[in-house]
Design an enzyme around this catalytic site. Structure first.
Site, mmCIF file in Angstrom:
data_model
loop_
_atom_site.group_PDB
_atom_site.id
_atom_site.type_symbol
_atom_site.label_atom_id
_atom_site.label_comp_id
_atom_site.label_asym_id
_atom_site.label_seq_id
_atom_site.Cartn_x
_atom_site.Cartn_y
_atom_site.Cartn_z
ATOM 1 N N ASN A 1 -1.796 -0.353 -3.767
ATOM 2 C CA ASN A 1 -1.590 1.437 -4.846
ATOM 3 C C ASN A 1 -1.085 2.321 -3.895
ATOM 4 O O ASN A 1 -1.437 3.708 -4.545
ATOM 5 C CB ASN A 1 -3.016 1.766 -5.742
ATOM 6 C CG ASN A 1 -2.630 2.466 -7.345
ATOM 7 O OD1 ASN A 1 -3.415 3.550 -7.579
ATOM 8 N ND2 ASN A 1 -1.272 1.969 -7.341
ATOM 9 N N ASP B 1 6.098 -6.539 0.360
ATOM 10 C CA ASP B 1 4.849 -5.233 0.704
ATOM 11 C C ASP B 1 5.567 -4.874 2.034
ATOM 12 O O ASP B 1 5.949 -5.580 2.160
ATOM 13 C CB ASP B 1 3.412 -6.175 1.699
ATOM 14 C CG ASP B 1 2.833 -4.584 1.618
ATOM 15 O OD1 ASP B 1 2.661 -3.741 1.960
ATOM 16 O OD2 ASP B 1 1.207 -5.425 2.014
ATOM 17 N N CYS C 1 2.312 1.971 -2.443
ATOM 18 C CA CYS C 1 3.675 1.737 -2.523
ATOM 19 C C CYS C 1 4.306 1.738 -3.785
ATOM 20 O O CYS C 1 4.895 1.739 -4.356
ATOM 21 C CB CYS C 1 3.187 0.594 -1.012
ATOM 22 S SG CYS C 1 3.463 1.290 -0.051
ATOM 23 N N ARG C 2 4.093 -0.557 -3.905
ATOM 24 C CA ARG C 2 4.740 -0.700 -5.367
ATOM 25 C C ARG C 2 4.058 0.023 -6.820
ATOM 26 O O ARG C 2 5.199 -0.472 -7.095
ATOM 27 C CB ARG C 2 5.022 -2.002 -4.549
ATOM 28 C CG ARG C 2 5.094 -2.921 -3.402
ATOM 29 C CD ARG C 2 5.531 -4.193 -3.194
ATOM 30 N NE ARG C 2 3.651 -4.045 -2.642
ATOM 31 C CZ ARG C 2 2.667 -5.137 -2.002
ATOM 32 N NH1 ARG C 2 3.530 -6.309 -2.434
ATOM 33 N NH2 ARG C 2 1.691 -5.300 -2.136
ATOM 34 N N SER C 3 3.037 -0.424 -6.747
ATOM 35 C CA SER C 3 2.673 -0.096 -7.363
ATOM 36 C C SER C 3 3.081 1.364 -8.523
ATOM 37 O O SER C 3 3.045 1.546 -9.227
ATOM 38 C CB SER C 3 1.338 -0.875 -8.311
ATOM 39 O OG SER C 3 0.485 -0.200 -8.011
ATOM 40 N N CYS D 1 -0.583 -3.342 -7.581
ATOM 41 C CA CYS D 1 -0.171 -4.885 -5.702
ATOM 42 C C CYS D 1 -1.809 -4.398 -5.134
ATOM 43 O O CYS D 1 -2.854 -4.156 -5.669
ATOM 44 C CB CYS D 1 0.554 -3.709 -5.519
ATOM 45 S SG CYS D 1 0.447 -1.746 -5.153
HETATM 46 P P1 4NP Z 1 1.190 -1.251 -1.680
HETATM 47 O O1 4NP Z 1 1.219 -1.227 -0.065
HETATM 48 O O2 4NP Z 1 0.175 -2.752 -1.783
HETATM 49 O O3 4NP Z 1 1.945 -1.588 -2.194
HETATM 50 O O4 4NP Z 1 1.028 0.049 -2.765
HETATM 51 C C1 4NP Z 1 0.325 -1.266 1.093
HETATM 52 C C2 4NP Z 1 0.008 -0.168 0.993
HETATM 53 C C3 4NP Z 1 -1.424 -0.355 1.770
HETATM 54 C C4 4NP Z 1 -1.875 -1.982 3.046
HETATM 55 C C5 4NP Z 1 -1.078 -2.808 2.788
HETATM 56 C C6 4NP Z 1 -0.126 -2.287 1.646
HETATM 57 N N1 4NP Z 1 -2.446 -1.333 3.557
HETATM 58 O O5 4NP Z 1 -3.024 -2.615 4.275
HETATM 59 O O6 4NP Z 1 -3.441 -0.782 3.953
#
Ligand code: 4NP
Length: 157
Positions: A11, A126, A13-15, A8
């Site tokens: 790294n 997201d 939340c989703r992955s 994602c």
């Molecule tokens: P992820 O979520 O891609 O599912 O881990 C996010 C984590 C951090 C950010 C955006 C989405 N960020 O903007 O820092």
């Protein structure tokens, strides 16, 4: 050993959730010795951090323990090492394909939602800037997609 990488943006939340859900499913099916899971982000902003607290709590309520640490995808190693690379959304998919400069690994890059069996989702949204419901939605989609992914892997093992 078959190797799968979930990717994602951050790294956190989703992955990592995909990694945790898939690991639990593989263990339940007795396939954890045959399939290796890992996760990474397209950005390194959160490198070294545990998964987001909200994601960990939501996963824990469903019986999944998320204990991975964030890392950025490493094109010099990951394309060669992993058999399947699963992107959570179109932006991740585009970024991963962009890192595959010579287009040697295109066939390894998938959308996670390609493996959904009942959910109509075309990407894993997201959840970072939203409320608690976003994290539940992520887990709903991932549980469905991991089930489909398991079936594909089973056919290939
Ligand atoms: P992820 O979520 O891609 O599912 O881990 C996010 C984590 C951090 C950010 C955006 C989405 N960020 O903007 O820092």
């Amino acid at each position: 050993m078959k190797k799968i990488l979930f990717v994602c943006l951050g790294n956190i939340c989703r992955s990592p959730a995909a990694e945790g859900v898939m690991q639990a499913l593989l263990k339940k099916e007795g396939l954890d010795g045959q399939v290796w899971c890992d996760s990474a982000g397209t950005i390194g902003y959160h490198s070294g951090e545990p998964a987001d607290y909200r994601m960990r709590k939501a996963a824990e309520r469903r019986g999944y323990e998320l204990n991975s640490r964030s890392r950025q995808i490493n094109p010099a190693e990951d394309f060669e090492k992993f058999d399947m690379i699963l992107a959570m959304d179109d932006s991740n998919h585009r970024d991963i394909r962009g890192l595959d400069r010579l287009q040697n690994y295109r066939d390894k890059i998938y959308m996670m939602t390609d493996f959904c069996r009942t959910k109509k989702a075309t990407f894993v949204p997201d959840p970072y800037y939203g409320g608690d419901q976003g994290f539940e939605e992520v887990l709903d989609i991932l549980e469905d997609a991991c089930g489909g992914l398991l079936e594909k892997i089973r056919e290939e093992l």
